[in-house]
Design an enzyme around this catalytic site. Structure first.
Site, PDB file in Angstrom:
ATOM      1  N   PRO A 181       0.814  -1.223   0.000  1.00  0.00           N
ATOM      2  CA  PRO A 181       0.000   0.000   0.000  1.00  0.00           C
ATOM      3  C   PRO A 181       0.846   1.271   0.000  1.00  0.00           C
ATOM      4  CG  PRO A 181      -0.262  -1.210   2.085  1.00  0.00           C
ATOM      5  CD  PRO A 181       0.598  -2.050   1.197  1.00  0.00           C
ATOM      6  N   GLU A 239       3.446  -6.646   8.312  1.00  0.00           N
ATOM      7  CA  GLU A 239       3.664  -5.191   8.338  1.00  0.00           C
ATOM      8  C   GLU A 239       4.618  -4.742   7.237  1.00  0.00           C
ATOM      9  OE1 GLU A 239       1.943  -2.954  10.256  1.00  0.00           O
ATOM     10  OE2 GLU A 239       0.840  -4.825  10.549  1.00  0.00           O
ATOM     11  N   ARG A 258      -3.760  -9.434 -20.711  1.00  0.00           N
ATOM     12  CA  ARG A 258      -4.728  -9.101 -21.763  1.00  0.00           C
ATOM     13  C   ARG A 258      -4.127  -8.156 -22.817  1.00  0.00           C
ATOM     14  NH1 ARG A 258      -7.387  -4.434 -21.323  1.00  0.00           N
ATOM     15  NH2 ARG A 258      -9.331  -5.088 -22.300  1.00  0.00           N
ATOM     16  N   ASP A 305     -10.683   0.720 -24.872  1.00  0.00           N
ATOM     17  CA  ASP A 305     -10.842   0.472 -23.436  1.00  0.00           C
ATOM     18  C   ASP A 305     -10.827   1.773 -22.662  1.00  0.00           C
ATOM     19  OD1 ASP A 305     -10.796  -2.276 -23.559  1.00  0.00           O
ATOM     20  OD2 ASP A 305      -8.649  -2.442 -23.119  1.00  0.00           O
TER      21      ASP A 305
HETATM   22  N1  ADE Z   1      -0.909  -4.871   0.046  1.00  0.00           N
HETATM   23  C1  ADE Z   1      -1.864  -4.497   0.933  1.00  0.00           C
HETATM   24  N2  ADE Z   1      -2.660  -3.562   0.424  1.00  0.00           N
HETATM   25  C2  ADE Z   1      -2.215  -3.316  -0.838  1.00  0.00           C
HETATM   26  C3  ADE Z   1      -2.608  -2.434  -1.875  1.00  0.00           C
HETATM   27  N3  ADE Z   1      -3.643  -1.604  -1.756  1.00  0.00           N
HETATM   28  N4  ADE Z   1      -1.898  -2.454  -3.032  1.00  0.00           N
HETATM   29  C4  ADE Z   1      -0.844  -3.279  -3.165  1.00  0.00           C
HETATM   30  N5  ADE Z   1      -0.420  -4.132  -2.231  1.00  0.00           N
HETATM   31  C5  ADE Z   1      -1.088  -4.151  -1.067  1.00  0.00           C
END
Ligand code: ADE
Length: 243
Positions: A87, A114, A152, A168
């Site tokens: 994230p 984590e 794809r 697309d």
């Molecule tokens: N791991 C946990 N959440 C994630 C996300 N939103 N994008 C990529 N990897 C992740």
């Protein structure tokens, strides 16, 4: 194309990657996906891949050794993208899909807990990607999302649908125009006459206008990124006046 995935949940991948267009592309030899079980690269009885963070704090961190050894076993050619899913990564988009799909091979490292030890991250990853501003339990679903979007785009993967790629949403920089199929009337709702007219120039113009309309109302910020023709700008002006 060769795609490698390093994960502690290898069983997540085959159910998704063996069906539909992605499954067909694999059977046709267009893409080959190798899923590597990170625990195969541990040396203790419990096959440990994580440990407590130095300095304390909640959660666990992925240890560097299994990740380094998994990468040693793959031995990617120089220049191969090694993508950590996290994230904290840069938001993934269609340009990334196009860029990554042009490589002979790509490696994905699925983070859990984590996060991964900073030494593994800085030594092994060439980039870090996120699939959106929300937190999942690990990088497996993001890896599947990205792999699907890459495959794809590979020549031959879409069969007859290949030419649809240009239209697309996000490929053209605009959201896609509305689509209709038979029947021409259903429960009193009709298909726009122009789509039944056979006039290809008029249909193209209508579709462009509707793509601009959708993008204007749903994703206005996308319009500041793409190059618009004088005709596009005129249609946009009319659309803004309509609303
Ligand atoms: N791991 C946990 N959440 C994630 C996300 N939103 N994008 C990529 N990897 C992740």
């Amino acid at each position: 194309m060769e795609i490698h995935v390093i994960t502690i949940f290898p069983e997540v991948f085959p159910p998704v990657l063996t069906v539909g267009i992605v499954g067909r592309a694999q059977r046709a030899g267009i893409a080959t996906i190798f899923v590597h079980d990170l625990r195969e690269h541990t040396h203790d009885r419990h096959r440990t891949v994580d440990d407590a963070p130095f300095g304390g704090g909640p959660g666990m961190v992925m240890r560097p050794e299994p990740l380094f050894e998994a990468m040693d076993s793959i031995a990617p050619a120089p220049g191969t993208p090694v993508v950590v899913l996290t994230p904290q990564g840069r938001p993934f988009n269609q340009r990334d899909a196009e860029r990554l799909s042009a490589h002979e091979s790509v490696v994905f490292i699925c983070g859990r807990y984590e996060g991964i030890d900073e030494r593994a991250r800085t030594s092994l990853a060439t980039e870090e990607l996120s699939i959106g501003d929300y937190v999942l339990t690990g990088g497996e679903l993001p890896a599947l999302v990205i792999i699907d979007s890459l495959i794809r785009l590979l020549p031959g993967a879409m069969g007859h649908g290949q030419e649809a790629i240009a239209d697309d949403s996000h490929t053209s920089g605009l959201l896609q125009y509305p689509q209709y199929t038979r029947p021409a009337e259903y429960r009193g709702k009709v298909v726009p006459d122009i789509l039944l007219s056979g006039d290809h120039a008029a249909i193209s113009k209508w579709r462009r206008r509707e793509a601009l309309r959708r993008t204007l109302t749903r994703r206005n910020e996308m319009l500041s990124v793409i190059e618009l023709s004088a005709a596009d700008n005129k249609m946009l002006e009319e659309l803004r006046e309509e609303s």
